[in-house]
Design a protein around this motif. Structure first.
Motif, PDB file in Angstrom:
ATOM      1  N   ASP A   1       0.863  -1.183   0.000  1.00 12.19           N
ATOM      2  CA  ASP A   1       0.000   0.000   0.000  1.00 12.19           C
ATOM      3  C   ASP A   1       0.896   1.228   0.000  1.00 12.19           C
ATOM      4  O   ASP A   1       1.746   1.388   0.870  1.00 12.19           O
ATOM      5  CB  ASP A   1      -0.890   0.015   1.247  1.00 12.19           C
ATOM      6  N   ILE A   2       0.714   2.093  -0.981  1.00 11.84           N
ATOM      7  CA  ILE A   2       1.567   3.274  -1.097  1.00 11.84           C
ATOM      8  C   ILE A   2       1.215   4.263   0.011  1.00 11.84           C
ATOM      9  O   ILE A   2       0.064   4.677   0.145  1.00 11.84           O
ATOM     10  CB  ILE A   2       1.384   3.933  -2.486  1.00 11.84           C
ATOM     11  N   SER A   3       2.178   4.626   0.815  1.00  9.62           N
ATOM     12  CA  SER A   3       1.909   5.566   1.912  1.00  9.62           C
ATOM     13  C   SER A   3       2.113   6.992   1.421  1.00  9.62           C
ATOM     14  O   SER A   3       2.724   7.224   0.379  1.00  9.62           O
ATOM     15  CB  SER A   3       2.778   5.241   3.110  1.00  9.62           C
ATOM     16  N   ILE A   4       1.578   7.943   2.193  1.00  5.92           N
ATOM     17  CA  ILE A   4       1.602   9.335   1.711  1.00  5.92           C
ATOM     18  C   ILE A   4       3.024   9.884   1.671  1.00  5.92           C
ATOM     19  O   ILE A   4       3.384  10.606   0.751  1.00  5.92           O
ATOM     20  CB  ILE A   4       0.702  10.253   2.578  1.00  5.92           C
ATOM     21  N   GLY A   5       3.838   9.528   2.657  1.00  6.59           N
ATOM     22  CA  GLY A   5       5.222  10.006   2.653  1.00  6.59           C
ATOM     23  C   GLY A   5       5.382  11.323   3.384  1.00  6.59           C
ATOM     24  O   GLY A   5       4.457  12.133   3.487  1.00  6.59           O
ATOM     25  N   PHE A   6       6.594  11.514   3.883  1.00  9.83           N
ATOM     26  CA  PHE A   6       6.986  12.709   4.642  1.00  9.83           C
ATOM     27  C   PHE A   6       6.709  13.993   3.861  1.00  9.83           C
ATOM     28  O   PHE A   6       6.241  14.984   4.402  1.00  9.83           O
ATOM     29  CB  PHE A   6       8.483  12.572   4.945  1.00  9.83           C
ATOM     30  N   ASP A   7       6.983  13.952   2.538  1.00  9.37           N
ATOM     31  CA  ASP A   7       6.865  15.180   1.742  1.00  9.37           C
ATOM     32  C   ASP A   7       5.421  15.654   1.577  1.00  9.37           C
ATOM     33  O   ASP A   7       5.188  16.788   1.164  1.00  9.37           O
ATOM     34  CB  ASP A   7       7.530  15.006   0.365  1.00  9.37           C
ATOM     35  N   GLN A   8       4.453  14.797   1.903  1.00 15.19           N
ATOM     36  CA  GLN A   8       3.048  15.199   1.804  1.00 15.19           C
ATOM     37  C   GLN A   8       2.483  15.626   3.153  1.00 15.19           C
ATOM     38  O   GLN A   8       1.297  15.981   3.250  1.00 15.19           O
ATOM     39  CB  GLN A   8       2.195  14.053   1.236  1.00 15.19           C
TER      40      GLN A   8
ATOM     41  N   GLY B   1      11.711  11.897  14.417  1.00 12.70           N
ATOM     42  CA  GLY B   1      11.752  11.177  13.140  1.00 12.70           C
ATOM     43  C   GLY B   1      10.838   9.967  13.146  1.00 12.70           C
ATOM     44  O   GLY B   1      10.168   9.686  12.156  1.00 12.70           O
ATOM     45  N   ASN B   2      10.806   9.245  14.267  1.00 12.14           N
ATOM     46  CA  ASN B   2       9.912   8.081  14.339  1.00 12.14           C
ATOM     47  C   ASN B   2       8.445   8.494  14.320  1.00 12.14           C
ATOM     48  O   ASN B   2       7.613   7.842  13.680  1.00 12.14           O
ATOM     49  CB  ASN B   2      10.207   7.255  15.592  1.00 12.14           C
TER      50      ASN B   2
ATOM     51  N   GLY C   1       7.713   9.425  10.839  1.00 10.47           N
ATOM     52  CA  GLY C   1       7.684   8.202  10.026  1.00 10.47           C
ATOM     53  C   GLY C   1       6.349   7.496  10.142  1.00 10.47           C
ATOM     54  O   GLY C   1       5.812   6.988   9.152  1.00 10.47           O
ATOM     55  N   LEU C   2       5.789   7.455  11.351  1.00  4.92           N
ATOM     56  CA  LEU C   2       4.480   6.821  11.541  1.00  4.92           C
ATOM     57  C   LEU C   2       3.399   7.577  10.788  1.00  4.92           C
ATOM     58  O   LEU C   2       2.510   6.971  10.174  1.00  4.92           O
ATOM     59  CB  LEU C   2       4.144   6.761  13.036  1.00  4.92           C
TER      60      LEU C   2
ATOM     61  N   ALA D   1       3.915   9.586   8.142  1.00  2.50           N
ATOM     62  CA  ALA D   1       4.220   9.459   6.712  1.00  2.50           C
ATOM     63  C   ALA D   1       3.840   8.080   6.190  1.00  2.50           C
ATOM     64  O   ALA D   1       3.630   7.886   4.994  1.00  2.50           O
ATOM     65  CB  ALA D   1       5.703   9.721   6.469  1.00  2.50           C
ATOM     66  N   GLY D   2       3.753   7.095   7.108  1.00  2.00           N
ATOM     67  CA  GLY D   2       3.417   5.728   6.713  1.00  2.00           C
ATOM     68  C   GLY D   2       1.924   5.490   6.511  1.00  2.00           C
ATOM     69  O   GLY D   2       1.522   4.424   6.046  1.00  2.00           O
TER      70      GLY D   2
ATOM     71  N   SER E   1      16.334   5.490  16.353  1.00  2.00           N
ATOM     72  CA  SER E   1      15.794   6.825  16.088  1.00  2.00           C
ATOM     73  C   SER E   1      15.261   7.008  14.673  1.00  2.00           C
ATOM     74  O   SER E   1      14.498   7.936  14.410  1.00  2.00           O
ATOM     75  CB  SER E   1      16.872   7.887  16.371  1.00  2.00           C
TER      76      SER E   1
ATOM     77  N   ARG F   1      11.145   4.153  12.102  1.00  2.00           N
ATOM     78  CA  ARG F   1       9.864   4.353  11.405  1.00  2.00           C
ATOM     79  C   ARG F   1      10.070   5.033  10.051  1.00  2.00           C
ATOM     80  O   ARG F   1       9.275   4.827   9.130  1.00  2.00           O
ATOM     81  CB  ARG F   1       8.908   5.181  12.263  1.00  2.00           C
ATOM     82  N   GLN F   2      11.129   5.829   9.939  1.00  2.00           N
ATOM     83  CA  GLN F   2      11.419   6.428   8.636  1.00  2.00           C
ATOM     84  C   GLN F   2      11.944   5.357   7.673  1.00  2.00           C
ATOM     85  O   GLN F   2      11.619   5.349   6.495  1.00  2.00           O
ATOM     86  CB  GLN F   2      12.405   7.584   8.807  1.00  2.00           C
TER      87      GLN F   2
ATOM     88  N   VAL G   1       9.008   3.526   6.220  1.00  2.00           N
ATOM     89  CA  VAL G   1       8.376   4.228   5.085  1.00  2.00           C
ATOM     90  C   VAL G   1       9.191   3.995   3.806  1.00  2.00           C
ATOM     91  O   VAL G   1       8.640   3.782   2.730  1.00  2.00           O
ATOM     92  CB  VAL G   1       8.228   5.742   5.378  1.00  2.00           C
TER      93      VAL G   1
ATOM     94  N   VAL H   1       8.403   0.908   1.605  1.00  2.00           N
ATOM     95  CA  VAL H   1       7.192   0.854   0.756  1.00  2.00           C
ATOM     96  C   VAL H   1       7.608   0.839  -0.714  1.00  2.00           C
ATOM     97  O   VAL H   1       8.573   1.491  -1.103  1.00  2.00           O
ATOM     98  CB  VAL H   1       6.286   2.082   1.055  1.00  2.00           C
TER      99      VAL H   1
ATOM    100  N   SER I   1      12.763  11.594  -0.042  1.00  2.00           N
ATOM    101  CA  SER I   1      11.655  12.543   0.168  1.00  2.00           C
ATOM    102  C   SER I   1      10.546  11.904   0.977  1.00  2.00           C
ATOM    103  O   SER I   1       9.971  12.536   1.870  1.00  2.00           O
ATOM    104  CB  SER I   1      11.048  12.986  -1.169  1.00  2.00           C
ATOM    105  N   LYS I   2      10.230  10.647   0.672  1.00  2.00           N
ATOM    106  CA  LYS I   2       9.090   9.994   1.307  1.00  2.00           C
ATOM    107  C   LYS I   2       9.353   9.680   2.785  1.00  2.00           C
ATOM    108  O   LYS I   2       8.439   9.689   3.597  1.00  2.00           O
ATOM    109  CB  LYS I   2       8.730   8.711   0.547  1.00  2.00           C
TER     110      LYS I   2
END
Lengths: 297, 297
Positions: free
Chosen positions: A207-214, A227-228, A231-232, A234-235, B91, B94-95, B98, B101, B111-112
């Motif tokens: 399943d494609i996750s939205i990602g940090f950049d979104q 960051g964790n 990451g959660l 962004a996941g 640390s 979770r990144q 992501v 994926v 980026s993601k």
């Protein structure tokens, strides 16, 4: 950052850096026999699985850094082509340590460690009764990586039979708490891979996750969320819309968030989201952070 | 014991058994670029160091069990011959998840995941700023292990530059608590290799230890002492003599042991030795167990 050119430091130090960075390492407690049938048992942590179809495991018996000699395990596999790789649980850690001592070749590490040899099904080397899992292996190829002290050999093995203690299996999956494996770190350190040290990470790779950049800009730049935490968020596969937010947050929570938003109290909002993350409520945390863009007038 | 013929079970189940037995596995968080320079970042746990002279690490990017396709990381290394392997600390767990994926090829996992690419010194793929250690690598050889879903590739790499965050190093050795690495287990499980999970095992491999077979018979057969207790005793280089016993035990302790010995109270003697072992006093424990043969009339 410390930057190291491997060619410019002593092998001993390079070896320790590799052991400290490439960790925790699984342990191959390798049982072999020589051409006369004398058993040998020794632990190796340059070891891993590399393929499941065919089932291939690889380990290295390195040339000693101290005197550039090679080890009995390697000689035995070169002669016989067979090895049994036993897993090391916490319950046999100290017996494994005794088997790592460089006893003379004619001495059996089974006797010295007090571990019990059991006949294998398909290969000559015995397996270790007390080990929670053993893999009977046939050597496919040995690749020599160098000629000097510290040089490794890739001993490439196909697994032809697996034995697992039924007490460590739930259904047809191994329970990490029950198998209670030890991993190797640098220096004299090991890790016990059970209990509180075990973490569960659920992240579908399909399943494609939205990602940090979104994530919203102010969330990406948060000084509260780690960051964790990010990451959660962004996941997630979807950032909450109005409907999701209303499902995740009670009217009281929405009032509270509206008031924090009005006061531009970003850190407090982020702490509120962080608490939801700590409770495992990731969609709720996202709803707290997505509130403003959906509900502010 | 459950005995398994790898040829007679589904690859998916065999894969999970291997993941459960060969654990904890170190994680190669592999950064590569394609021929156009587009970066890719993905975690692999069929990975280890195999040699320190030359410094060789090997990881596998497997054919997917589900649809037998291969991965961007493998394609990129085949094209460019370069990879940066970054360590995964708690640390950034979770990144990292992501980044696992399966985003479309043109999407950057940097980026993601919100991780920061930093230019490498000697190779084109960037390293991960937030990783506590990174190894710039040049691919030496790729060995294909099979053609079907689940088949691995041995991607054999030489480390040409190492970067380590100075905050995880004491002197010139890495501190496992400070680097705080994650290891991969089966299913959705990881292990955090720091804190209470870290165990220290001191066992010289060069000093010949006495071994389990040289322990007194009643100690070998103890129902009180565990395999680990016996391993610690077997790991001593010398069984205590009269002089050592007198140095290890106070007159009061010797009186107590003499009385227990006279009563043939073997379990109590063994519990007394076990308590000494728990306090880390192995020579004292051995002295308690060696008392009878040295002092009884």
């Amino acid at each position: 950052m410390i930057s190291i050119d491997p060619k410019n430091i002593p092998t001993k130090d390079l070896h320790q850096y590799l052991l400290g960075i490439v960790a925790p390492r699984p342990i191959a407690f390798a049982s072999t026999v020589d051409e006369n049938g004398t058993p040998n048992l020794a632990p190796y942590s340059f070891f891993n699985a590399f393929s499941s179809n065919p089932p291939i495991v690889v380990f290295s018996s390195n040339r000693r850094v101290s005197d550039n000699t090679t080890k009995d395990t390697l000689h035995n596999i070169e002669k016989t082509g067979e090895v049994v790789i036993n897993a090391v649980s916490h319950s046999i850690l100290r017996q494994m340590a005794v088997a790592s001592v460089q006893f003379p070749k004619e001495i059996s590490e089974f006797s010295k460690s007090g571990l019990t040899p059991v006949d294998s099904d398909l290969v000559k080397p015995p397996r270790v009764l007390e080990s929670p899992a053993s893999m009977e292996c046939v050597m496919k190829e040995i690749i020599t990586l160098g000629k000097h002290g510290g040089a490794g050999h890739l001993i490439i093995c196909e697994v032809v039979r697996i034995h697992i203690d039924e007490r460590v299996v739930d259904g047809n999956r191994i329970n990490p708490h029950k198998i209670d494996l030890m991993g190797r770190m640098g220096r004299a350190y090991y890790v016990r891979a059970s209990g509180d040290a075990i973490h569960t990470v659920v992240q579908s790779v399909l399943d494609i996750s939205i990602g940090f950049d979104q994530l919203p800009q102010e969330v990406q730049k948060s000084t509260v969320l780690t960051g964790n935490d990010l990451g959660l968020l962004a996941g997630l596969t979807q950032w909450p819309n109005k409907e999701e937010i209303e499902a995740q947050l009670s009217p009281e929570e929405r009032l509270q968030i509206a008031s924090l938003t009005e006061d531009r109290a970003l850190p407090q909002l982020h702490y509120m989201a962080k608490n939801a993350i700590r409770e495992g409520l990731i969609k709720k945390a996202a709803s707290i952070l997505a509130f403003q863009e959906n509900f502010s007038k």
